[in-house]
Design an enzyme around this catalytic site. Structure first.
Site, PDB file in Angstrom:
ATOM      1  N   GLY A  22       0.896  -1.325   0.006  1.00 39.91           N
ATOM      2  CA  GLY A  22      -0.027  -0.023   0.001  1.00 39.91           C
ATOM      3  C   GLY A  22       0.641   1.368  -0.030  1.00 39.91           C
ATOM      4  O   GLY A  22       2.101   1.425   0.399  1.00 39.91           O
ATOM      5  N   GLU A  23       0.354   2.140  -0.446  1.00 44.22           N
ATOM      6  CA  GLU A  23       1.022   3.584  -0.486  1.00 44.22           C
ATOM      7  C   GLU A  23       1.384   4.094   1.051  1.00 44.22           C
ATOM      8  O   GLU A  23       2.623   4.392   1.315  1.00 44.22           O
ATOM      9  CB  GLU A  23       0.050   4.776  -0.981  1.00 44.22           C
ATOM     10  N   SER A  24       0.556   3.898   1.984  1.00 45.75           N
ATOM     11  CA  SER A  24       0.750   4.108   3.545  1.00 45.75           C
ATOM     12  C   SER A  24       0.191   3.099   4.268  1.00 45.75           C
ATOM     13  O   SER A  24      -0.912   2.409   3.809  1.00 45.75           O
ATOM     14  CB  SER A  24       0.484   5.143   3.648  1.00 45.75           C
ATOM     15  N   SER A  35      -4.042   2.062   1.754  1.00 47.15           N
ATOM     16  CA  SER A  35      -4.525   2.462   0.460  1.00 47.15           C
ATOM     17  C   SER A  35      -3.822   2.109  -0.574  1.00 47.15           C
ATOM     18  O   SER A  35      -2.405   2.299  -0.447  1.00 47.15           O
ATOM     19  CB  SER A  35      -4.808   4.088   0.598  1.00 47.15           C
TER      20      SER A  35
END
Length: 498
Positions: free
Chosen positions: A442-444, A453
């Protein structure tokens, strides 16, 4: 005049289809000509494919023979014997052939390393060939729609940014084609606003790397040309650069979404390229512009070495904003260390190392956190004012690799602390990828409730390489899964258009 007019009307007559329909014999001759030409070209194409396949097989056989010869050499050395002179000469010839045909990579003594190297080279060729076919000359390829897109001012960012990789991998044909495109088509007179940071690291950095590897002066001329177009970005009252520039007019500004503030990761991630350009051209103002930024930041550097990711270009003071090793803060800390390395770790660049040490001490004291419940993960939190935000960007996964690099020049105790923390953070980053079905991180990651996300970033790759070099653990499984199983689609890697 009549003869001349008659001659001029001959060619249009031959190009008219009705001419051949009325003359079946000539139509048959024309048809036979096209058939023969088609077979000839097809035969040439098959010969080229066969040649490439044969060369590939010979290269693999050459690898096997080279490994066998090295094994034989080691076995004889253990017995106190030496290779016959004839075999020694053959070994030297093989080494020379490999070094000239395979670029700077050479041949690994370890067959497993050789196999991995070949897989990485295959991945590069897959991505590059698809870019050549569908998006040549564009900044990027959109893999699903198979179209090119310009997100970096139409400067052929993929081509320029890949020059050093093509050279190092020994992909001479591809390198030559890319070099010729740069020489003939790379035009910086673009009436478009673009990122100073992205243009510096991708285009200026790519050209300098290509110059260092190939020695071709054209690359250095192009590098100086783009640097000169970027220079107005540093003309702020404080010397802190603006983040956006129009390459044609030289008008520089900051994005509206940042409230007119300059971004820390942008303004602090241009020193390596500009200092390197001064070293190669002897022109001092590139280095002076870059180092003025660091001098200004030293004046306002906090005790814990952790700056907000917004800096006011007028006053040179840190503004509102978070402290983070993720997006918008990350590479500032990375470049402090790398400029120190670029400067041969001398007194002249000592202040870069001192600032880095101060920042890492601050990070370890206030941002390094651990989950309270199993599995235990170490992560880097963010900070807003005095409040911690228990979120870690995947972009922060460059940190373990940076810590490994930072062991050089650290005390033995500090070096151990850096390596221990690097291993813990790398494990967290590894699991960001391996814990998902797709093996895409995920992005973060929010460590309060575990929500993520999904997006795709690259910073874990450099950490894996640095971890392998530093402690022998590069988590190859993560790379192998992500490169071949999920990122790879028929037309390139990353199965999503941006």
């Amino acid at each position: 005049m009549a003869i001349q007019s008659r001659r001029s009307s001959v060619w249009p007559r031959y190009l008219n289809p009705t001419y051949y329909l009325r003359r079946p014999r000539r139509l048959l001759i024309l048809f036979a000509f096209f058939v023969c030409t088609t077979f000839f070209l097809w035969d040439r194409h098959n010969l080229v494919l066969h040649h490439e396949e044969t060369v590939g097989k010979l290269a693999r056989e050459n690898d096997k023979l080279q490994h066998s010869l090295k094994d034989l050499t080691k076995m004889l050395e253990e017995k106190g014997e030496v290779l016959p002179q004839e075999l020694i000469s053959q070994e030297q010839e093989m080494s020379d052939t490999i070094s000239s045909e395979e670029g700077l990579a050479g041949v690994d003594e370890d067959p497993v390393a050789a196999e991995r190297r070949n897989k990485i080279k295959d991945a590069m060729l897959h991505a590059w060939t698809c870019y050549e076919k569908y998006a040549w000359g564009f900044d990027e390829l959109k893999p699903q729609s198979k179209t090119g897109v310009n997100q970096f001012a139409g400067l052929g960012a993929t081509i320029v940014d890949s020059l050093d990789t093509l050279f190092i991998m020994g992909l001479q044909k591809q390198f030559i084609k890319a070099r010729d495109w740069v020489a003939e088509n790379l035009d910086f007179n673009k009436h478009v606003e673009t990122s100073v940071f992205e243009t510096t690291i991708r285009v200026l950095g790519g050209l300098l790397s290509a110059y260092d590897l190939s020695g071709e002066p054209m690359f250095l001329r192009k590098a100086q040309e783009i640097a000169d177009r970027l220079m107005p970005a540093w003309e702020s009252p404080s010397g802190i650069p603006y983040n956006i520039i129009n390459l044609a007019t030289g008008h520089a500004s900051n994005p509206s979404w940042s409230g007119g503030q300059s971004i820390l990761a942008d303004l602090g991630t241009e020193q390596v390229e500009l200092i390197a350009l001064t070293q190669r051209t002897g022109v001092p103002h590139y280095k002076e512009k870059a180092e003025k930024v660091i001098k200004q930041l030293r004046k306002v550097f906090p005790n814990d070495g952790l700056l907000s990711y917004y800096v006011n270009p007028d006053s040179g003071q840190p503004s509102y904003g978070k402290v983070t090793f993720g997006a918008m803060g990350d590479s500032f800390y990375e470049y402090l260390l790398k400029v120190w390395i670029l400067g041969n770790k001398t007194e002249v660049v000592k202040h870069y190392r001192e600032m880095w040490d101060q920042s890492i001490d601050g990070m370890m004291k206030s941002l390094v956190q651990k989950t309270s419940n199993p599995p235990i993960y170490t992560y880097l939190a963010e900070r807003s004012g005095n409040q911690l935000i228990h979120k870690m960007d995947e972009l922060a996964c460059f940190t373990p690799g940076m810590l490994v690099l930072g062991t050089d020049g650290a005390s033995p105790q500090k070096a151990k602390e850096y390596l221990d923390l690097a291993e813990e953070l790398a494990n967290t980053c590894y699991n960001m990828y391996m814990s998902t079905h797709s093996k895409l991180a995920g992005e973060s990651y929010n460590f309060n409730n575990g929500k993520t996300s999904a997006s795709w970033t690259r910073d874990g790759r450099e950490t894996n390489m640095d971890m392998w070099e530093g402690i022998g653990d590069g988590s190859w499984g993560f790379l192998e899964h992500s490169e071949t199983r999920n990122y790879r689609v028929p037309h390139v890697f990353m199965a999503q258009d941006w």
